[in-house]
Every structure is written in structure tokens, then in C-alpha cells.
Design a protein around this motif. Structure first.
Motif, short mmCIF file in Angstrom:
data_model
loop_
_atom_site.label_atom_id
_atom_site.label_comp_id
_atom_site.label_asym_id
_atom_site.label_seq_id
_atom_site.Cartn_x
_atom_site.Cartn_y
_atom_site.Cartn_z
N ALA A 100 0.84 -1.21 0.00
CA ALA A 100 0.00 0.00 0.00
C ALA A 100 0.87 1.25 0.00
O ALA A 100 1.94 1.28 0.62
N THR A 101 0.39 2.28 -0.68
CA THR A 101 1.15 3.54 -0.79
C THR A 101 0.19 4.73 -0.77
O THR A 101 -1.01 4.60 -0.99
N GLY A 102 0.79 5.90 -0.53
CA GLY A 102 0.10 7.18 -0.75
C GLY A 102 -1.11 7.47 0.11
O GLY A 102 -2.13 7.94 -0.39
N GLY A 103 -1.01 7.23 1.42
CA GLY A 103 -2.14 7.52 2.31
C GLY A 103 -1.91 8.78 3.14
O GLY A 103 -0.97 9.55 2.91
N TYR A 104 -2.78 8.97 4.13
CA TYR A 104 -2.63 10.13 5.03
C TYR A 104 -3.52 9.96 6.25
O TYR A 104 -4.47 9.17 6.26
N LEU A 105 -3.19 10.72 7.29
CA LEU A 105 -4.03 10.87 8.48
C LEU A 105 -4.14 12.35 8.79
O LEU A 105 -3.14 13.08 8.71
N ASP A 106 -5.34 12.79 9.15
CA ASP A 106 -5.55 14.17 9.59
C ASP A 106 -5.48 14.21 11.11
O ASP A 106 -6.25 13.52 11.80
N ILE A 107 -4.57 15.02 11.63
CA ILE A 107 -4.29 15.08 13.06
C ILE A 107 -4.76 16.42 13.61
O ILE A 107 -4.47 17.47 13.04
N GLU A 108 -5.47 16.39 14.72
CA GLU A 108 -5.91 17.62 15.39
C GLU A 108 -5.06 17.86 16.62
O GLU A 108 -5.02 17.04 17.53
N THR A 109 -4.36 18.99 16.65
CA THR A 109 -3.61 19.42 17.82
C THR A 109 -3.73 20.93 17.95
O THR A 109 -3.61 21.64 16.95
N GLY A 111 -6.23 22.78 18.38
CA GLY A 111 -7.34 23.36 17.64
C GLY A 111 -7.13 23.44 16.14
O GLY A 111 -7.97 24.00 15.42
N GLN A 112 -6.04 22.91 15.63
CA GLN A 112 -5.76 22.94 14.21
C GLN A 112 -5.62 21.52 13.66
O GLN A 112 -5.23 20.60 14.38
N THR A 113 -5.96 21.36 12.39
CA THR A 113 -5.86 20.06 11.73
C THR A 113 -4.66 20.05 10.79
O THR A 113 -4.47 20.99 10.02
N GLY A 166 3.37 12.68 18.69
CA GLY A 166 2.68 11.89 19.70
C GLY A 166 1.23 11.64 19.34
O GLY A 166 0.71 10.53 19.49
N GLU A 167 0.55 12.69 18.84
CA GLU A 167 -0.86 12.54 18.47
C GLU A 167 -1.02 11.63 17.27
O GLU A 167 -1.97 10.83 17.19
N TYR A 168 -0.12 11.73 16.30
CA TYR A 168 -0.15 10.84 15.14
C TYR A 168 -0.05 9.38 15.58
O TYR A 168 -0.81 8.52 15.12
N LEU A 169 0.88 9.10 16.49
CA LEU A 169 1.05 7.73 16.97
C LEU A 169 -0.18 7.25 17.73
O LEU A 169 -0.61 6.10 17.59
N ARG A 170 -0.76 8.13 18.54
CA ARG A 170 -1.96 7.74 19.30
C ARG A 170 -3.11 7.40 18.35
O ARG A 170 -3.85 6.44 18.57
N GLN A 171 -3.26 8.20 17.28
CA GLN A 171 -4.34 7.91 16.33
C GLN A 171 -4.09 6.61 15.58
O GLN A 171 -5.01 5.83 15.36
N LEU A 172 -2.84 6.37 15.17
CA LEU A 172 -2.54 5.10 14.51
C LEU A 172 -2.88 3.92 15.41
O LEU A 172 -3.50 2.94 14.98
#
Length: 475
Positions: A100-109, A111-113, A166-172
């Protein structure tokens, strides 16, 4: 001189399969050393690996959950290096053609995404484990973990702060647990992270020399290690030095990173296609089967809680923090349809209780139905809010329902004005100074009088009735 951090993360998640990726050995944690092994995972001459289909299923689900494109054809490769915990002398991974390639996650920290790109997701086998004797210059090797299926998720270098990392890892980790494809247990090594860190002058678009930081086994350690490494590189450059491309080890007891070895590049591993494994072909029907089998993901649940239940974003974030907590909330809501009230009790009293006892939500001594029963009594004015807190504590201690506890202890709320009137009269008579001040304009004293009545009735008086009687009598 100001600098901008540039961070990319490589996450290894152990997949929740019963057997290894290329053989039928168990993946259970905690077995005696070298008991979950066979000629295949030990790399004996003449053996052939056979791909575990469940590993592919799980990886496709994670790819879909992180907006990746599942490739119609991918290949396994041999990653060659020599280490005592790698019995074959190579690791079966994927290199040029990942799944798999070319994905993304939207992270909120804050108050901003922020959108964090995902370069690739690929499958590979884990290595063994070296155990170093603290008293003698001896290391032992346990190969139980060899061949355990891993999914590696590689981010783009889009992360600009330790908090976002840290937030990216928590969401994953939350997504992995929602999908039920990994337990995400960092202490047991089933969710591990390596961080690539560099810095560049503020306003520049040219990345600096990166270092790789290993041994990051908690979210707190990840953020602390990143802060340290960013500060170390800044100091080095400001002093006229150069950042060396290397692998560094985080030492949590000392709060610093130390050099391990020079950082390898891909060519150092001499990747080539594994001749014992055919190309993996995934058709659209396979992808759609996995898509149809996926649960509602945390971001989708959060959006639904905000739109359907009109919960604040902060509440929805907490309640969707784990699949188990979300399920508890919805089970309670199905029996007591007041979302905000249920949310407040779960986030306040219930989570406070669980934190104090060191329990997870699935170990809660108060079931969703029992919590709903308590809230029904409160909503129907059978008990007061103060009594409800006491009843909740008793429920947690005894396992009894709220209704049984209220009946056994005689805690039914008193709403009969004929019973409350004389108590109010006595309190007014006993506090002439406060009455005068209240009537003189100090209306905040109403709380004092209500408190006195509740004290006299041991919390049983209906606060609404008490307030109404007091207003009538005090004028």
C-alpha cells in the motif's frame, strides 16, 4: 538562528494473528524461550515459507483506514543483514513494491488540523530477541518472536513538532485497535516506533541531515526523545558542528540519545526479490470484502457523536479514544437516551474510578446497564445528584444495581413539601443574620440555605423543591 524540526516516523505494529507470517508457529506472548519455533522460522536449509492470508487481510484493512491505495501486485524481498537474532541472515520484508502507498491521516492538535502523509505500508517478519545478562558478558537469544507478522507504516517527513508526532502515533494505535488487528501493546513490543529527525533553518525547504532514534516504547518517551534530539542538533549546528547521519538510542533513565552506529541506507541491505515467494496479487473483490468487514472508525464515530448527539468536540474525542469506551457509551445510551448526561458521567465519575483503580473500561465494575439505571433514577428525581454520587461508589464496591442500593439504604429523594417545609422554617429561624443579608441583596446566600437543608436531610431533599420553597419564604 531559528530552526524547523522535520520528523518522519516508522511504526511497526505486530498483527493479531494466532500464527506467524510464513509458518504455523504460535505468536502467543510469554512462552518459554525458543519453544514457538520450527524449521521455517529458524531458516533451516530446504524449507519454504507460506504466506499467512490473515496478515494480508489485516494490512488491507489498515491501508483502507489510512486512505492508502492498495496495490494490485506487490512483492516480498530479502533484507540482508547479520545479527544474532536473525537466524536466516536476512529478513523477509517488502521494498520496491509494497502492498500500500500514498495515504494520510488528519491530526488535530491545538485546535488545528494537520495532514500527515503516509508513504507506504508493507508487511514483514519480526526478528528474535536478545537478552543481555546484567552480571556476565553473555547474551542469550530467544527466537520465539522470529517470524511474527509485522506491519510497517512509514510516514512522510510532514511532522513539525513532538506533540504532533505523539498525536499521530496515538491515532494510529487507536485505529489498529478499532480494527482489532493489533493490540497496540507498547510494553510487549507489539507497537514500536523509530523516529527520523532533522532540522532546517526557518523558512528553508531543504531538509538537514537526519538521525534515526530507536528504543521509543511509549508516547511520552517519543515526545521526550524528539525534544532532546531537536535541541541536540540545534546546539550542534549553532556551535559550528555537523549533524552525522546515524542511528541513536534513546536512554529514558538519562533523558538523552546516544550514538549506536552509522545509519544504513537501503543499498546497505542489498534488497532483492525473495525467490521463494510469488508476487502477491490483490483484486478489487478482495479489497471490497475487507472494506465491508471494517467497523466504524474513530474519526467517523467522532463526527457522528458531534452531529447526531450534539456533543462538544472535546467530549467526542474522549469517548472515541478507544473502541471499548465508545461501545460502553453507546450501550449506556441505548438504555438512557440523554447523550450529554451519559457522556458527563462516563468522562467524570466512571473514568475517574477506573484511573484510581488502574482498570481498563472493559474491566469496569459498573456495567453500561447499571450506569443507565442509576441515571434513570436521577433523571426521574428518585434520588438527588449528591446521593447519585454515593450510590455510584457503592455500585462499584458491591456490584449491586442502583435501584437495590437506594431501596436498601432508604435513599429515595424527598419531594414532599410538607416534609421539607418545617426543616426550611427551622433553618431560616436559626440564621437571622444570613436572612437579613439575603433580603438585603446578597442573593448568593441562596446556596448557603440550600446546603443547610441538604445537610439536615442527609442529601435526600429534592434540590429543585428546596430552592422553590426557600425563594417563596425568603422573598
Amino acid at each position: 538562528m531559528e530552526f524547523t524540526p522535520v520528523i518522519g516516523l516508522e511504526v511497526h505494529a505486530q498483527l493479531k494473528t494466532k500464527t506467524k507470517i510464513f509458518c504455523s508457529c504460535s505468536t502467543a506472548f510469554g512462552a518459554p524461550p525458543n519453544t514457538h519455533t520450527c524449521p521455517v522460522c529458524l531458516g533451516m536449509p530446504g524449507v519454504l515459507p507460506v504466506l499467512n492470508k490473515k496478515v494480508v487481510d489485516y494490512t488491507i484493512k489498515m491501508a483502507l483506514a489510512t486512505n492508502c491505495t492498495v496495490q494490485p501486485e506487490s512483492r516480498f524481498a530479502r533484507k540482508n543483514y547479520f545479527y544474532p537474532d536473525l537466524p536466516k541472515g536476512y529478513q523477509i520484508s517488502q521494498y520496491e513494491l509494497p502492498i500500500a502507498t500514498g495515504g494520510y491521516l488528519d491530526i488535530e492538535t491545538g485546535g488545528q488540523t494537520q495532514r500527515i502523509g503516509i508513504t507506504r505500508i508493507h508487511m514483514e517478519e519480526d526478528a528474535g530477541k536478545l537478552i543481555h545478562d546484567p552480571d556476565r558478558p553473555i547474551s542469550r537469544v530467544d527466537l520465539n518472536r522470529t517470524g511474527t507478522p509485522l506491519m510497517e507504516i512509514v510516514s512522510e517527513p510532514d511532522i513539525r513538532s513532538p506533540e504532533v508526532a505523539g498525536e499521530y502515533l496515538r491515532q494510529l494505535r487507536t485505529i489498529l485497535r478499532y480494527l482489532d488487528i493489533s493490540d497496540g501493546n507498547m510494553e510487549e513490543g507489539s507497537f514500536r516506533c523509530d523516529a527520523n529527525v532533522s532540522i532546517m533553518p526557518l523558512g528553508s525547504t531543504t531538509f538537514g541531515t537526519r538521525t534515526e532514534v530507536k528504543n521509543l516504547n511509549s508516547f511520552k518517551h517519543v515526545e521526550k526523545a524528539l525534544y532532546y534530539e531537536i535541541a541536540r542538533q540545534k546546539e550542534l549546528l549553532l556551535d559550528g558542528g555537523q549533524v552525522v547521519q546515524e542511528t541513536r538510542l534513546w536512554q529514558p533513565d538519562k533523558g538523552q540519545t546516544v550514538s549506536m552506529r552509522g545509519k544504513e541506507d537501503a543499498h546497505d541491505y542489498r534488497y532483492f526479490p525473495d525467490p521463494d515467494l510469488l508476487p502477491l496479487v490483490i483484486d478489487d473483490a478482495w479489497i471490497e470484502r475487507m472494506r465491508s468487514d471494517m467497523p466504524e472508525l474513530p474519526a467517523q464515530r467522532k463526527a457522528r457523536y458531534i452531529s447526531d448527539y450534539e456533543l462538544p468536540s472535546a467530549d467526542a474525542t474522549v469517548l472515541t479514544g478507544s473502541r471499548e469506551l465508545s461501545d460502553y457509551f453507546e450501550a449506556c445510551l441505548s438504555a438512557f437516551d440523554q447523550p450529554k448526561t451519559v457522556a458527563n458521567w462516563i468522562m467524570g465519575d466512571l473514568l475517574g474510578l477506573l484511573n484510581a483503580k488502574g482498570l481498563d473500561i472493559d474491566q469496569s465494575p459498573v456495567s453500561p446497564d447499571d450506569l443507565a439505571g442509576l441515571l434513570k433514577l436521577l433523571g426521574d428525581d428518585v434520588i438527588s445528584g449528591k446521593i447519585a454520587k454515593t450510590v455510584f461508589e457503592t455500585m462499584a464496591e458491591t456490584g449491586k444495581s442502583a435501584k437495590v442500593i437506594v431501596e436498601e439504604k432508604g435513599l429515595v429523594q424527598v419531594s414532599d413539601t410538607s416534609a421539607i417545609d418545617p426543616i426550611v422554617d427551622a433553618i431560616i429561624a436559626d440564621h437571622p443574620d444570613e436572612v437579613g443579608r439575603y433580603r438585603g441583596g446578597q442573593k448568593k446566600l441562596m446556596g448557603f440555605f440550600v446546603g443547610q437543608v441538604m445537610k439536615a436531610t442527609k442529601g435526600k431533599a429534592n434540590p429543585k423543591v428546596v430552592n422553590e420553597i426557600l425563594r417563596n419564604k425568603l422573598g
